[in-house]
Write an enzyme that holds these catalytic residues in place. Structure first.
Site, PDB file in Angstrom:
ATOM      1  NE  ARG A  41     -14.002 -66.574  73.435  1.00  0.00           N
ATOM      2  CZ  ARG A  41     -13.839 -65.452  74.201  1.00  0.00           C
ATOM      3  NH1 ARG A  41     -13.746 -65.011  75.194  1.00  0.00           N
ATOM      4  NH2 ARG A  41     -13.187 -64.545  73.333  1.00  0.00           N
ATOM      5  CG  HIS A 126      -9.120 -58.213  78.777  1.00  0.00           C
ATOM      6  ND1 HIS A 126      -9.712 -59.315  78.809  1.00  0.00           N
ATOM      7  CD2 HIS A 126      -7.833 -58.164  78.440  1.00  0.00           C
ATOM      8  CE1 HIS A 126      -8.802 -60.200  78.297  1.00  0.00           C
ATOM      9  NE2 HIS A 126      -7.760 -59.677  77.937  1.00  0.00           N
ATOM     10  CG  ASN A 225     -13.916 -72.644  83.032  1.00  0.00           C
ATOM     11  OD1 ASN A 225     -14.058 -71.578  83.691  1.00  0.00           O
ATOM     12  ND2 ASN A 225     -14.238 -72.978  82.015  1.00  0.00           N
TER      13      ASN A 225
HETATM   14  P1  NAD Z   1     -15.360 -66.623  78.421  1.00  0.00           P
HETATM   15  O1  NAD Z   1     -16.823 -66.053  78.472  1.00  0.00           O
HETATM   16  O2  NAD Z   1     -14.560 -66.708  77.535  1.00  0.00           O
HETATM   17  O3  NAD Z   1     -15.305 -67.832  79.608  1.00  0.00           O
HETATM   18  C1  NAD Z   1     -15.970 -68.007  80.856  1.00  0.00           C
HETATM   19  C2  NAD Z   1     -15.807 -69.317  81.323  1.00  0.00           C
HETATM   20  O4  NAD Z   1     -16.268 -69.524  82.566  1.00  0.00           O
HETATM   21  C3  NAD Z   1     -16.444 -70.399  80.384  1.00  0.00           C
HETATM   22  O5  NAD Z   1     -15.779 -71.504  80.006  1.00  0.00           O
HETATM   23  C4  NAD Z   1     -17.646 -70.969  81.228  1.00  0.00           C
HETATM   24  O6  NAD Z   1     -17.784 -72.289  81.162  1.00  0.00           O
HETATM   25  C5  NAD Z   1     -17.238 -70.400  82.627  1.00  0.00           C
HETATM   26  N1  NAD Z   1     -18.237 -70.518  83.926  1.00  0.00           N
HETATM   27  C6  NAD Z   1     -19.324 -69.523  83.537  1.00  0.00           C
HETATM   28  N2  NAD Z   1     -19.969 -69.461  84.878  1.00  0.00           N
HETATM   29  C7  NAD Z   1     -19.193 -70.246  85.656  1.00  0.00           C
HETATM   30  C8  NAD Z   1     -19.324 -70.764  86.983  1.00  0.00           C
HETATM   31  N3  NAD Z   1     -20.431 -70.114  87.881  1.00  0.00           N
HETATM   32  N4  NAD Z   1     -18.490 -71.439  87.651  1.00  0.00           N
HETATM   33  C9  NAD Z   1     -17.568 -72.191  87.021  1.00  0.00           C
HETATM   34  N5  NAD Z   1     -17.236 -71.845  85.748  1.00  0.00           N
HETATM   35  C10 NAD Z   1     -18.148 -70.940  85.119  1.00  0.00           C
HETATM   36  O7  NAD Z   1     -14.851 -65.515  79.607  1.00  0.00           O
HETATM   37  P2  NAD Z   1     -13.065 -64.847  79.814  1.00  0.00           P
HETATM   38  O8  NAD Z   1     -12.216 -66.212  79.615  1.00  0.00           O
HETATM   39  O9  NAD Z   1     -12.943 -64.054  80.899  1.00  0.00           O
HETATM   40  O10 NAD Z   1     -12.617 -64.069  78.506  1.00  0.00           O
HETATM   41  C11 NAD Z   1     -13.435 -63.266  77.739  1.00  0.00           C
HETATM   42  C12 NAD Z   1     -13.646 -61.898  77.899  1.00  0.00           C
HETATM   43  O11 NAD Z   1     -14.735 -61.726  78.530  1.00  0.00           O
HETATM   44  C13 NAD Z   1     -12.818 -61.277  78.799  1.00  0.00           C
HETATM   45  O12 NAD Z   1     -11.979 -60.434  78.251  1.00  0.00           O
HETATM   46  C14 NAD Z   1     -13.677 -60.330  79.846  1.00  0.00           C
HETATM   47  O13 NAD Z   1     -13.093 -58.952  79.570  1.00  0.00           O
HETATM   48  C15 NAD Z   1     -14.865 -60.505  79.068  1.00  0.00           C
HETATM   49  N6  NAD Z   1     -16.179 -60.506  79.718  1.00  0.00           N
HETATM   50  C16 NAD Z   1     -16.104 -59.925  80.993  1.00  0.00           C
HETATM   51  C17 NAD Z   1     -17.454 -59.907  81.533  1.00  0.00           C
HETATM   52  C18 NAD Z   1     -17.521 -59.463  82.874  1.00  0.00           C
HETATM   53  O14 NAD Z   1     -16.846 -58.404  83.386  1.00  0.00           O
HETATM   54  N7  NAD Z   1     -18.057 -59.670  84.009  1.00  0.00           N
HETATM   55  C19 NAD Z   1     -18.466 -60.571  81.174  1.00  0.00           C
HETATM   56  C20 NAD Z   1     -18.419 -60.894  79.971  1.00  0.00           C
HETATM   57  C21 NAD Z   1     -17.295 -60.972  79.135  1.00  0.00           C
END
Ligand code: NAD
EC number: 2.3.1.286
Length: 251
Positions: A41, A126, A225
């Site tokens: 996101r 998840h 965050n």
């Molecule tokens: P999200 O993408 O909705 O939110 C991620 C948040 O992290 C954002 O608000 C962003 O501003 C913040 N962020 C990004 N990098 C950062 C950093 N270095 N330091 C501080 N803040 C940082 O993700 P979510 O809340 O985990 O939910 C969405 C879904 O995304 C989950 O169900 C998950 O399964 C999936 N997902 C997982 C991965 C992974 O496994 N790495 C990658 C993408 C999405």
């Protein structure tokens, strides 16, 4: 945040961690961006580039299944190449200190386990995208095998034991959540004295209930965050900063 407020937020977090005896960590995609894995996101996140495939589409359409697998194979190559970063490593140090009750993760990349955190202390609500599972009998299978089947037959793989559909072992939108993991996560949220959110937009439910459960049961709540979240108002401390640098500096 200017230097002074950044410094004082980190000092506050440090003393909260020192005073706590039972810490639950809750991670989202944000903890893995510093390992080169995009989140969903953020403005440049994955959802800005593609529409997610819903669970019922996967079940009902071979075209959706093949598209889902195509994306999984690309994602999995990225996950295999990624290395745990300072944020993941800090949790390992916290675990060694004996204060960490468990790590609940929304992530599907397996990086917590790769960092050395014991698998039984990581609760994947998840699922995990690095292997496949049969939707009927739950038998696990490898993504390499799925890739081979698709390359040879042009069809989405089926379970060799029961013929059911195989899907990457993640929870897609519209798919039921795993009950045992959710129960364990709620238990950790209820019993901890400090609940720390690392890199989650806190808009996905029921995952985003967990910080609220922790707070309602007397824990202090910290959110780290890059962007504000809908639960900031209830947090005892919100740090708008990079996870790796904050966690490295306090542990
Ligand atoms: P999200 O993408 O909705 O939110 C991620 C948040 O992290 C954002 O608000 C962003 O501003 C913040 N962020 C990004 N990098 C950062 C950093 N270095 N330091 C501080 N803040 C940082 O993700 P979510 O809340 O985990 O939910 C969405 C879904 O995304 C989950 O169900 C998950 O399964 C999936 N997902 C997982 C991965 C992974 O496994 N790495 C990658 C993408 C999405």
């Amino acid at each position: 945040m200017d230097y002074n407020s950044q410094h004082s937020a980190r000092t506050t977090l440090c003393s909260m961690v020192n005073n706590a005896s039972n810490i639950t960590i809750f991670t989202g995609a944000g903890i893995s961006t510093e390992s080169g894995i995009p989140d969903f996101r953020s403005p440049t996140g994955l959802w800005s580039k593609m529409v997610p495939i819903q669970f019922d589409e996967f079940v009902s359409s071979e075209t959706a299944r093949l598209e889902d697998w195509r994306r999984r194979f690309i994602m999995n190559r990225e996950f295999s190449a990624a290395k745990p970063n300072e944020g993941h490593k800090a949790l390992l140090r916290l675990n060694r200190s004996g204060k960490l009750a468990g790590t609940i993760t929304q992530n599907i990349d397996g990086l917590h386990q790769k960092s050395g955190l014991p698998a039984d202390q990581v609760i994947e609500i998840h699922g995990n995208s690095t292997y496949g599972a049969c939707l009927s009998c739950s038998a696990k299978s490898s993504l390499l095998e799925a890739e081979r089947v698709i390359a040879e037959t042009g069809k989405a793989p089926r379970c060799s034991l029961c013929g059911g559909l195989i899907k990457a072992a993640t929870i897609s939108f519209g798919q039921p959540m795993p009950e045992p993991e959710l129960l364990r996560a709620a238990q950790l949220a209820k019993s901890c004295d400090l609940f720390i959110v690392l890199g989650s937009s806190l808009v996905v439910y029921p995952a985003a209930d967990l910080p609220q459960i922790a707070k309602q049961n007397g824990a202090e709540l910290v959110i780290i965050n890059r962007e504000p979240t809908p639960l900031n108002q209830m947090a005892d401390l919100y740090i708008r900063d990079e996870i790796g640098s904050v966690m490295q500096s306090i542990l």
